[in-house]
Design a protein around this motif. Sequence first.
Motif, PDB file in Angstrom:
ATOM      1  N   LYS A 168       0.736  -1.256   0.044  1.00 52.41           N
ATOM      2  CA  LYS A 168      -0.021   0.048  -0.065  1.00 52.41           C
ATOM      3  C   LYS A 168       0.821   1.230  -0.006  1.00 52.41           C
ATOM      4  O   LYS A 168       0.745   2.179  -0.638  1.00 52.41           O
ATOM      5  N   HIS A 171       2.086   1.836  -3.609  1.00 55.63           N
ATOM      6  CA  HIS A 171       1.092   2.491  -4.346  1.00 55.63           C
ATOM      7  C   HIS A 171       1.009   3.832  -3.879  1.00 55.63           C
ATOM      8  O   HIS A 171       0.643   4.647  -4.971  1.00 55.63           O
ATOM      9  N   GLU A 172       0.662   4.153  -2.769  1.00 59.05           N
ATOM     10  CA  GLU A 172       0.676   5.567  -2.272  1.00 59.05           C
ATOM     11  C   GLU A 172       1.653   6.547  -2.797  1.00 59.05           C
ATOM     12  O   GLU A 172       1.493   7.561  -3.257  1.00 59.05           O
ATOM     13  N   THR A 177      -0.012   0.433  -9.778  1.00 59.95           N
ATOM     14  CA  THR A 177      -0.802  -0.473  -8.727  1.00 59.95           C
ATOM     15  C   THR A 177      -0.534  -1.914  -9.464  1.00 59.95           C
ATOM     16  O   THR A 177      -0.301  -3.060  -8.804  1.00 59.95           O
ATOM     17  N   ASP A 178      -0.270  -2.104 -10.701  1.00 62.94           N
ATOM     18  CA  ASP A 178      -0.244  -3.289 -11.343  1.00 62.94           C
ATOM     19  C   ASP A 178       1.232  -3.626 -11.629  1.00 62.94           C
ATOM     20  O   ASP A 178       1.531  -4.864 -11.875  1.00 62.94           O
ATOM     21  N   ARG A 181       2.254  -6.185  -7.205  1.00 59.51           N
ATOM     22  CA  ARG A 181       1.222  -6.752  -6.964  1.00 59.51           C
ATOM     23  C   ARG A 181       1.453  -7.625  -5.566  1.00 59.51           C
ATOM     24  O   ARG A 181       2.647  -8.266  -5.260  1.00 59.51           O
TER      25      ARG A 181
END
Length: 477
Positions: A168, A171-172, A177-178, A181
Amino acid sequence: MVAPLLSYEPATGTLLWQGETGDVDAEVARARGAWPKWAAQPIAYRIETLRRFVNVVRRQEDALIDLIARETGKPLWDARAEVEAVIARVDSTVAAYSERTGQKRLEAALGARQSVRHKPHGVMAVLGPYNAPADLPNGHIVPALLSGNAVVFKPSEKTPAVGEMLVKLYHEAGIPTDALRLLIGGPDIGKALAAHPDVAGILFTGSSQAGMAINRQFAAQPSKILALEMGANNAIVVWDTPEISAAAALVVQSAFLSGGQRCTAASRLIVHDTVADRLIGEVKKLADRLIVDHPHASPTPYMGPVIDNPTADGLTESFLYLMSHGGRPIKHMVRPKDGLPFVSPAIIDVTAMKERPDVELFGPLLQIVRVSEFGEAIAEANASRYGLAAALIGGTPEQYNRFWSNIRAGMIHWNRPTTGLAASAPTGGIGISGNHRPGGWYAADYCAYPVVSAEIENVRASIGVGLKDIDISAMGE
Ligand code: NAD
């Protein structure tokens, strides 16, 4: 229906996290889809995004420290040190990337140019252990992403909450995001992930059994990158030194930091018999004073519980095995809290044992071997299939040179504990501790491969030798 994965706090037994097992095909497909775009980003962009990750971690440092402490049971100060290592990893990886994988120009004949550049492999599987659930996977994730790979990260089934938070935070920070994973699951999911045809490499930190199983699985596929950081049975040798209490402190730091659940932890103390009684007395006195309690307890504990009850049971059984096969207990292993995996630091003198098992006891259990010659100490330290870390405490510079030259390990120290190194250190081992792909500084080497290109802008060529003369009489026919 597959049962959800549950994660309990070892120190309290409280349920901390639950979630569904992930879908290997779906996660690899998403990472594979994202990879070309991520790989095509300029390196400066990837560096900048990873630096943003550092800022995001700093902002949420306390929450991450708390979660690591809860899910592993390690004290808050120990969890804080882990988060500091997560932060330090980015700068050291960027520096390593430019040294190890930077573009190079080679001189060739007649001023021709040959360039060496590096390409990422594709989708990398990162398989993490539970003992440092943020820092150790991160040691693979940062160099893999920096080099332009996409990553599918499967945290240990014992620490999924920390794995989820780590992803997370990435991603932040802006990692697509991909391109990174999260895959939740146990060893079977790890196996399926590693076997997926679209996975180009497996970056693994864990036990030697699992690492060797992965190695066997891919014996016929040399194109898959395998970076295996595995288990250990490390030795600390104490030779002649007047500084007995400092030597004892170094032994305790080596054997009992993080409850002995570090790959670099010393599980064997090899000691010169002239200092043995005094040293063992001091080590025992210190070990008796170590506070073993839950991570948030006051006064601050030195160590928490081990990861779970089966691990605690395995350790007490190992202690009993050593005792019943000739080991002489110096400090018994006890389970102070019913039903919870707390174990006290334990010490046993195994000098008289005929056959000492060469296995990794991943917990606070220190075995002692007394020797009378320096050569014997080296032979004892090397009497293992593992070869990760070793330290010499005391001795002369000449003895340390001899120790350094003869010890089979990837980390060899003098008057320092076996545990604790900078994020950039190449933390690899030999024997069944690693496969010569150490992390840290050299992680750049397994995250990208070199491509050499002979390049010139104009089409210019002639054949200078081995040609027949041109037959002029045949010309114009
Ligand atoms: P483990 O081997 O049980 O598991 C590590 C990871 O691999 C987990 O995610 C697990 O689900 C997965 N896994 C297990 N078997 C697999 C298989 N056959 N195929 C694919 N994936 C598989 O290790 P652990 O108990 O979580 O961690 C502790 C171990 O890690 C200790 O042996 C310790 O020495 C070692 N370790 C090594 C280093 C190092 O740098 N050398 C660092 C930390 C920990």
